[in-house]
Design a protein around this motif. Structure first.
Motif, PDB file in Angstrom:
ATOM      1  N   MET A  21     100.718 133.752  44.774  1.00 46.67           N
ATOM      2  CA  MET A  21      99.276 133.659  45.036  1.00 46.67           C
ATOM      3  C   MET A  21      99.059 133.667  46.552  1.00 46.67           C
ATOM      4  O   MET A  21      99.015 132.619  47.183  1.00 46.67           O
ATOM      5  N   ASP A  22      98.943 134.846  47.139  1.00 41.28           N
ATOM      6  CA  ASP A  22      98.888 134.919  48.608  1.00 41.28           C
ATOM      7  C   ASP A  22      97.560 135.501  49.094  1.00 41.28           C
ATOM      8  O   ASP A  22      96.968 136.334  48.418  1.00 41.28           O
ATOM      9  N   GLY A  25      94.074 132.299  53.075  1.00 43.03           N
ATOM     10  CA  GLY A  25      93.642 132.115  54.458  1.00 43.03           C
ATOM     11  C   GLY A  25      92.840 133.324  54.936  1.00 43.03           C
ATOM     12  O   GLY A  25      91.788 133.180  55.573  1.00 43.03           O
ATOM     13  N   ARG A  26      93.341 134.531  54.630  1.00 44.71           N
ATOM     14  CA  ARG A  26      92.636 135.746  55.063  1.00 44.71           C
ATOM     15  C   ARG A  26      91.310 135.904  54.328  1.00 44.71           C
ATOM     16  O   ARG A  26      90.329 136.380  54.893  1.00 44.71           O
ATOM     17  N   ARG A  35      90.400 127.903  56.567  1.00 45.92           N
ATOM     18  CA  ARG A  35      91.446 128.280  55.598  1.00 45.92           C
ATOM     19  C   ARG A  35      91.367 127.428  54.325  1.00 45.92           C
ATOM     20  O   ARG A  35      91.653 127.898  53.223  1.00 45.92           O
ATOM     21  N   ARG A  74     103.244 124.587  58.235  1.00 39.55           N
ATOM     22  CA  ARG A  74     101.814 124.776  58.550  1.00 39.55           C
ATOM     23  C   ARG A  74     101.232 123.523  59.208  1.00 39.55           C
ATOM     24  O   ARG A  74     101.831 122.438  59.117  1.00 39.55           O
TER      25      ARG A  74
HETATM   26  C1  IPE Z   1      98.552 131.433  49.835  1.00 37.75           C
HETATM   27  O1  IPE Z   1      97.629 131.826  50.796  1.00 37.75           O
HETATM   28  C2  IPE Z   1      98.548 129.949  49.612  1.00 37.75           C
HETATM   29  C3  IPE Z   1      99.735 129.239  50.117  1.00 37.75           C
HETATM   30  C4  IPE Z   1     100.774 129.795  50.669  1.00 37.75           C
HETATM   31  C5  IPE Z   1      99.747 127.815  49.989  1.00 37.75           C
HETATM   32  P1  IPE Z   1      97.939 131.733  52.351  1.00 37.75           P
HETATM   33  O2  IPE Z   1      97.518 130.388  52.831  1.00 37.75           O
HETATM   34  O3  IPE Z   1      99.339 132.098  52.627  1.00 37.75           O
HETATM   35  O4  IPE Z   1      96.942 132.828  52.905  1.00 37.75           O
HETATM   36  P2  IPE Z   1      97.235 133.866  54.072  1.00 37.75           P
HETATM   37  O5  IPE Z   1      98.506 134.583  53.716  1.00 37.75           O
HETATM   38  O6  IPE Z   1      97.361 133.078  55.334  1.00 37.75           O
HETATM   39  O7  IPE Z   1      96.048 134.784  54.051  1.00 37.75           O
END
Ligand code: IPE
Ligand code: IPE
Ligand code: MG
Length: 248
Positions: A21-22, A25-26, A35, A74
């Motif tokens: 599930m990626d 954040g974007r 985010r 993170r």
């Molecule tokens: C996926 O979305 C969720 C987790 C990894 C917890 P991201 O947080 O990695 O979103 P992007 O890749 O920065 O857009």
């Protein structure tokens, strides 16, 4: 009467789908949001997908990559938000899981999780352990290399007590020491957000998985898109090293 799984197999449905599930954040950045708003929207997308997979698709196994062993890098505030969100998600969904026959298990090292979440997970796993309609595995503080090393440690300790003989250890025997013990390997692995990498997800189990990548960001991922992935899967020829077709 064929079982649901047998009917699904006859229709060429995957038995086990694993989703990375990626893109939360974007998704948020594109809307000028923090985010964390993306993670919140991502949780709603996961909710829709779990319902659809269990009720409509009749999928026996669904694995969701929710937090990797590397995601601790993170910012602390984001990590804390994610831990709270996961805690809330399991709390909110538990009654529905119990009612709908969803069995929850967790892949990864629970030892690294905050006490509250670890306890929440433990109770949810216990409360749903007899369910058998949809087996939902959530990968939480999960890294495949770490999982394989833990499996080696368990195998070595079983060998040292004489519970297994080192010479008897083969791929199927080794797989019993992995967190996915008892689950079939994923037939189909889907990653959203356009990234084409595995990011330390199910490295052992993915040996013969069919891979599907979509540019859709996770919060926008719909049941219709899961169907598109399944349909792509159904049109592939899996050879497992053989020659395929009638010569397989
Ligand atoms: C996926 O979305 C969720 C987790 C990894 C917890 P991201 O947080 O990695 O979103 P992007 O890749 O920065 O857009
Ligand atoms: C993989 O996504 C982990 C989850 C979806 C939980 P990441 O966003 O952490 O992966 P990288 O860092 O882009 O490889
Ligand atoms: Mg990401």
């Amino acid at each position: 009467m064929p079982t649901l799984i047998e009917r699904g197999r006859a229709a060429g449905l995957p038995q086990h789908v694993a989703l990375v599930m990626d893109g939360n954040g974007r998704w948020a950045a594109a809307r000028g949001l923090p985010r964390t708003a993306g993670h919140q929207a991502g949780a709603r997308a996961a909710e829709r997908l779990i319902r659809f997979a269990g009720r409509r698709l009749g999928l026996p196994y669904l694995t969701l990559f929710a937090f990797s062993a590397e995601n601790w890098k993170r910012p602390a505030a984001e990590v804390e938000f994610l831990m709270d969100l996961l805690d809330q998600f399991i709390e909110e969904k538990l009654a529905e899981f119990v009612r709908e026959g969803v069995r929850l298990t967790v892949l990864g090292d629970p030892g690294g999780l905050p006490d509250r979440l670890r306890e929440r997970v433990r109770r949810a796993v216990e409360a749903t352990e007899r369910n058998d309609r949809l087996h939902l595995a959530i990968a939480l503080n999960y890294g495949a290399r770490q999982e394989i090393v833990r499996a080696c440690q368990r195998a070595a300790s079983a060998a040292s007590t004489g519970a297994i003989a080192v010479d008897d250890l083969d791929p199927a025997g080794f797989a019993r020491f992995l967190d996915t013990n008892g689950m079939p390997d994923p037939d189909l692995m889907v990653r959203t957000s356009g990234e084409m990498r595995l990011s330390n997800f199910l490295l052992w189990q993915a040996a013969y998985a069919e891979l599907y990548f979509t540019k859709t960001l996770w919060p926008d991922f719909t049941p219709a898109e899961l169907l598109a992935a399944v349909s792509s899967y159904q049109n592939r020829e899996r050879r497992f090293g053989g020659v395929g077709g009638s010569g397989a």
